[in-house]
Design a protein around this motif. Structure first.
Motif, short mmCIF file in Angstrom:
data_model
loop_
_atom_site.label_atom_id
_atom_site.label_comp_id
_atom_site.label_asym_id
_atom_site.label_seq_id
_atom_site.Cartn_x
_atom_site.Cartn_y
_atom_site.Cartn_z
N TYR A 137 0.82 -1.22 0.00
CA TYR A 137 0.00 0.00 0.00
C TYR A 137 0.85 1.27 0.00
CZ TYR A 137 0.13 -1.24 5.07
OH TYR A 137 0.49 -1.64 6.35
N PRO A 138 1.69 1.46 -1.05
CA PRO A 138 2.51 2.68 -1.09
C PRO A 138 1.66 3.94 -1.10
CG PRO A 138 2.53 1.54 -3.21
CD PRO A 138 1.89 0.62 -2.24
N ASP A 151 -8.15 -2.28 -1.66
CA ASP A 151 -8.99 -1.59 -2.64
C ASP A 151 -9.69 -0.37 -2.04
OD1 ASP A 151 -10.53 -1.37 -5.16
OD2 ASP A 151 -12.22 -2.04 -3.94
N ALA A 152 -9.96 -0.40 -0.74
CA ALA A 152 -10.68 0.69 -0.08
C ALA A 152 -9.74 1.67 0.61
CB ALA A 152 -11.69 0.13 0.93
N ALA A 185 -5.37 2.56 -4.01
CA ALA A 185 -4.78 1.46 -4.75
C ALA A 185 -4.26 1.89 -6.11
CB ALA A 185 -5.81 0.34 -4.92
N MET A 186 -4.77 3.00 -6.64
CA MET A 186 -4.26 3.48 -7.92
C MET A 186 -2.82 3.94 -7.83
SD MET A 186 -6.55 2.76 -10.07
CE MET A 186 -5.75 3.50 -11.49
N ASN A 245 -8.69 -1.73 3.71
CA ASN A 245 -8.22 -0.37 3.84
C ASN A 245 -6.71 -0.33 4.00
OD1 ASN A 245 -8.23 2.50 4.38
ND2 ASN A 245 -10.33 2.26 5.12
N HIS A 246 -6.19 0.83 4.39
CA HIS A 246 -4.78 0.98 4.72
C HIS A 246 -4.45 0.07 5.89
CE1 HIS A 246 -1.34 3.38 3.62
NE2 HIS A 246 -1.09 3.74 4.87
N CYS A 247 -3.23 -0.43 5.95
CA CYS A 247 -2.80 -1.34 7.01
C CYS A 247 -3.70 -2.58 7.06
CB CYS A 247 -2.79 -0.65 8.37
SG CYS A 247 -1.75 0.83 8.44
#
Length: 580
Positions: A474-475, A517-518, A523-524, A549-551
């Motif tokens: 998740y950069p 994805d959330a 995610a783009m 989500n993140h993490c």
């Protein structure tokens, strides 16, 4: 229509189904009512057409082929429609249909094979008769729900190639009539509720007339085909594509982007060095599980508890990153950077993975959930891991990543210079980071020919700081709509481009990206980096995780992509030949 639909499917849907005989066939159209009938078309799988006694005139009518229902104790209330590819010229995927039906039935789905008309019709779009058959088939499948014991709003597809083009039509465009009604069944809805889409063909404008993508999906004038309407019934999807597919993976990235614009949960699974084929069935299963299609999802567990042992670790060696008094851009408010070598007892590969955490460039923790489970996992595989504590919080008067980038370049040089003395390979080094650490990984992967600091000693002058691979989890901060925070447009718009600090120089290495994805740090970020690297001829993997989500790995459920994501990294390293 609503009243007719309710009466037709009933209410006691999940307990009233009857086991049906295997390979029961159901014609799609009443006699004489099939739209756009053409004399050269047939409806048969390719194994049947290859029989010496095949009689085309006995195989003009498209049909549904129903497989045995799952056992009562396994039923999950869903039905999966299986759709073969074959360029709209034949129905080629006999083995895949068999494999899908067996595995999905075992998971509790009623399975049914859609045998649509081929070869391509004349004088109308290549997909038209297949689309007509597909919409009619979904209506029949919905009608059968009460009788066969599944939910009429739990109808999915799994598909390949031209069959995936058809699945995209069914999944995005059910509000458009492919044909005029022929009876009362056509008053039923024809939308699907979920789709696993393998290698969709003909999806971009450089191949939509039925060819491989003539420009590989590249070009400012190459777009997603407008036959996909993305209406209000567009369903969640898991898109699977090979990076070398001549029926371009750009189809999948563009479909994914549009699903994100519409806030429809989706997954994207892209595979380096892979052509036109079915990929990642288990990723599709994880998607179904995450979306609740395989029953109640298991309770989330802390990922630190999944890999909670350091038994594989034999030796820990700690080093400072910089000689005393030589650290560039030293600032008093920042922590002191250091590395730790974690060398397993049973060394099975000479490759080395450097790992560090995120933390918005305001902090970072080499002993936290973004580092420790991966370190333990790779140690158990017999791989040496070097963890990095880089300087945070953000430096004053410099770009947010500057001192962390300096620490990373110096770390890579140290690791390379000491590898041989530890029995390791100085030319098999990868870097891995999450969030801000993912941004730092992109700096290390794409910009190693640019100095982040002036050399302080012979090590800096003589030892290169390029790596052989990168792992981006998740950069963050990779696109211009999220330079310092969340992506304001989700990274979905054409104006949201890669940030200028990524040089993408001639030493840019392949990567694997894994992203929720959330995620607000969208995610783009990962998708557009993947697209850029593919355009450079650098083949990478990418996996996004629906609803996460993140993490995403802080806590995760067994059997989902979040829980299994470290296996994707190991698979990538093995396929690329980085580990023995």
């Amino acid at each position: 229509m609503k009243r007719f639909y309710t009466l037709l499917v009933g209410t006691a849907l999940l307990t009233s189904g009857l086991a049906m005989q295997a390979n029961e066939r159901m014609n799609l159209w009443p006699k004489g009512k099939m739209p756009d009938a053409q004399g050269h078309q047939i409806a048969a799988m390719i194994d049947a057409t290859r029989q010496a006694d095949f009689n085309a005139d006995k195989h003009r009518a498209p049909y549904l082929e129903w497989f045995d229902a799952p056992s009562a104790d396994k039923r999950n209330g869903g039905c999966m429609v299986l759709i073969s590819g074959g360029s709209y010229e034949c129905l080629y995927d006999v083995d895949h249909i068999k494999n899908w039906s067996e595995k999905l039935t075992e998971l509790g789905f009623q399975c049914v094979n859609l045998v649509y008309r081929t070869p391509r019709p004349q004088g109308i779009p290549i997909y038209q008769t297949a689309w007509e058959d597909g919409q009619r088939a979904i209506r029949l499948v919905r009608r059968e729900a009460a009788k066969r014991g599944y939910d009429p709003e739990k109808i999915g597809t799994i598909s390949m190639s031209a069959g995936s083009h058809l699945a995209l039509l069914l999944g995005t465009s059910s509000s458009v009539r492919a044909y005029q009604p022929v009876d009362k069944i056509d008053s039923l809805p024809c939308h699907i509720n979920i789709a696993i889409v393998n290698a969709p063909a003909y999806g971009t404008t450089d191949g939509e007339t039925g060819t491989p993508a003539l420009r590989e999906g590249y070009g400012t004038d190459v777009q997603l085909s407008k036959v996909f309407r993305f209406d209000g019934k567009t369903c969640p999807m898991s898109l699977h594509h090979g990076g070398l597919d001549p029926y371009t993976p750009t189809t999948s990235t563009l479909v994914y982007r549009q699903l994100r614009r519409m806030h429809i949960p989706a997954e994207l699974h892209l595979y380096a060095d892979t052509g036109h084929t079915v990929l990642g069935f288990e990723r599709g299963v994880e998607f179904l599980r995450q979306m609740g299609w395989l029953g109640k999802i298991e309770a989330e567990v802390p990922f630190m508890d999944v890999y909670d042992s350091d038994d594989a670790r034999a030796e820990v060696i700690r080093e400072d990153v910089w000689p005393e008094g030589k650290m560039p851009d030293a600032q008093d408010h920042q922590c002191k950077p250091y590395i730790e070598w974690h060398i397993p007892k049973n060394l099975t590969t000479k490759a080395i993975q450097i790992i560090y955490s995120g933390g918005s460039y305001t902090n970072n923790d080499p002993d936290g959930f973004e580092v420790v489970p991966a370190r333990r996992y790779l140690n158990e595989k017999g791989m040496t891991v070097v963890t990095l504590k880089y300087r945070t919080p953000r430096p004053e008067g410099l770009a947010k990543h500057t001192t962390a980038w300096e620490d990373l370049q110096r770390t890579i040089r140290i690791v390379r210079s000491e590898a041989a003395s530890r029995g390791l390979d100085p030319d098999r080094i990868g870097i891995m980071g999450s969030s801000a650490g993912g941004h730092l990984t992109l700096m290390g992967v794409t910009s190693s020919l640019h100095r982040s600091y002036w050399p302080i000693d012979e090590l800096d002058w003589k030892v290169p700081c390029n790596v052989q691979w990168g792992v981006g989890i998740y950069p963050a901060y990779a696109l211009t709509d999220g330079i310092d925070n969340h992506n304001t447009h989700g990274g979905n718009e054409d104006a949201d481009i890669l940030v200028p600090e990524f040089s993408f120089d001639l030493k840019t290495a392949p990567m694997i990206f894994i992203h929720g994805d959330a995620d607000g740090w969208a995610a783009m970020n990962s998708v557009k980096c993947w697209e850029k690297m593919r355009a450079m001829g650098i083949q990478c993997d990418l996996h996004t995780l629906a609803t996460r989500n993140h993490c995403f790995q802080h806590k995760c459920s067994p059997g989902t992509g979040s829980y299994n994501h470290l296996d994707r990294i190991w698979d990538f390293l093995k396929r690329k030949g980085f580990v023995d």
